[in-house]
Design an enzyme around this catalytic site. Sequence first.
Site, mmCIF file in Angstrom:
data_model
loop_
_atom_site.group_PDB
_atom_site.id
_atom_site.type_symbol
_atom_site.label_atom_id
_atom_site.label_comp_id
_atom_site.label_asym_id
_atom_site.label_seq_id
_atom_site.Cartn_x
_atom_site.Cartn_y
_atom_site.Cartn_z
ATOM 1 N N ASP A 149 -50.671 22.594 71.312
ATOM 2 C CA ASP A 149 -51.062 23.479 70.213
ATOM 3 C C ASP A 149 -52.580 23.532 70.086
ATOM 4 O O ASP A 149 -53.178 23.058 69.110
ATOM 5 C CB ASP A 149 -50.416 23.012 68.908
ATOM 6 N N LYS A 190 -45.009 21.779 75.960
ATOM 7 C CA LYS A 190 -44.659 23.061 75.345
ATOM 8 C C LYS A 190 -45.890 23.956 75.258
ATOM 9 O O LYS A 190 -46.936 23.540 74.764
ATOM 10 C CB LYS A 190 -44.082 22.866 73.938
ATOM 11 N N ASP A 202 -42.483 28.562 74.746
ATOM 12 C CA ASP A 202 -41.905 28.835 73.434
ATOM 13 C C ASP A 202 -42.535 30.093 72.835
ATOM 14 O O ASP A 202 -43.400 30.020 71.959
ATOM 15 C CB ASP A 202 -42.130 27.622 72.527
ATOM 16 N N LYS A 234 -40.546 32.769 71.643
ATOM 17 C CA LYS A 234 -39.664 33.279 70.587
ATOM 18 C C LYS A 234 -39.546 34.802 70.599
ATOM 19 O O LYS A 234 -39.787 35.485 69.601
ATOM 20 C CB LYS A 234 -40.146 32.799 69.211
ATOM 21 N N HIS A 258 -38.335 38.408 70.091
ATOM 22 C CA HIS A 258 -37.482 38.993 69.054
ATOM 23 C C HIS A 258 -37.788 40.484 69.003
ATOM 24 O O HIS A 258 -38.754 40.910 68.366
ATOM 25 C CB HIS A 258 -37.759 38.334 67.703
ATOM 26 N N ASP A 259 -36.946 41.265 69.688
ATOM 27 C CA ASP A 259 -37.200 42.703 69.771
ATOM 28 C C ASP A 259 -35.908 43.403 70.170
ATOM 29 O O ASP A 259 -34.848 42.772 70.257
ATOM 30 C CB ASP A 259 -38.320 42.964 70.795
ATOM 31 N N THR A 307 -37.607 25.396 61.569
ATOM 32 C CA THR A 307 -37.588 24.132 60.821
ATOM 33 C C THR A 307 -38.507 24.144 59.609
ATOM 34 O O THR A 307 -38.463 23.224 58.792
ATOM 35 C CB THR A 307 -37.956 22.950 61.732
ATOM 36 N N ARG A 314 -39.732 13.644 63.325
ATOM 37 C CA ARG A 314 -40.845 12.836 62.826
ATOM 38 C C ARG A 314 -40.444 11.355 62.759
ATOM 39 O O ARG A 314 -39.459 11.013 62.094
ATOM 40 C CB ARG A 314 -41.266 13.303 61.424
ATOM 41 N N GLY A 368 -45.117 16.788 68.179
ATOM 42 C CA GLY A 368 -46.525 17.098 68.380
ATOM 43 C C GLY A 368 -47.465 16.218 67.611
ATOM 44 O O GLY A 368 -48.019 15.261 68.140
ATOM 45 N N ARG A 369 -47.665 16.535 66.334
ATOM 46 C CA ARG A 369 -48.715 15.882 65.561
ATOM 47 C C ARG A 369 -48.605 14.357 65.456
ATOM 48 O O ARG A 369 -49.644 13.682 65.451
ATOM 49 C CB ARG A 369 -48.805 16.529 64.176
#
Length: 240
Positions: A13, A34, A61, A63, A65-66, A125, A187, A216-217
């Site tokens: 990210d 990712k 990733d 996503k 959507h169409d 999420t 987490r 991730g974080r």
Amino acid sequence: MNTVADRLIVPLDVPSLPAAIAWVERLPQVSFWKVGLELFVSTGPAILTELKQRQKHIFLDLKFHDIPNTVAGACRAVATYGVDLVTLHAAAGPAALKAAQTAISEAATATGQAPPQLLAITVLTSLTARSLALDLKIPIELPEYALHLARLAQQQGIAGAVCSPQEVAQLREICGPHFRLVCPGVRPDWAAKGDQKRTLTPAMAVKAGADYLVIGRPITQASDPAAAFQRICDELATVV
């Protein structure tokens, strides 16, 4: 999945190619990365080339959507990248899901590559049952809606789904052992939840039926990212 570490997907990210490469070199023990919207829009497929040269697995990733024709076109393009996992929204509907699966399979075969596995996004999420009902006006319970979307995708030949760890046990029971389930929003007890609303610990998510965890974080924002990654691996080793 040969090792516990292979089940952990770490998000890149970051907004640039140099920043992404820096993370990959800083954490050589991570085998699965990712690539999301921010990085892909910034770098295009260059980051995918860098990861493949380092023999890393890739979760793209984006996503999608169409409408079906547009989703199919995007999947044909993605099939040439040689990534492992690709996401699209189950809410795009059965026609789009079927068109995506057909397009990605045919394009990969035409180029002599193994097709990426498509994963259907169920419910993000960051959403709660309250926001689903009040903001999006979806009049069924959140777990039921997530299951409906996963089954919709499975019926169109999609390989798996992305879901909250809180829904993974139900999806595993209903969708069976071969349906890939990827859980973001995981987490550890020792990490802040941030903007994730429906979460479990890594060990709990795997015990519930998750194949892969996107974390991730808790790793990238730790004072020692390598130690944080290893700590999660050690926790998972007790249940895998």
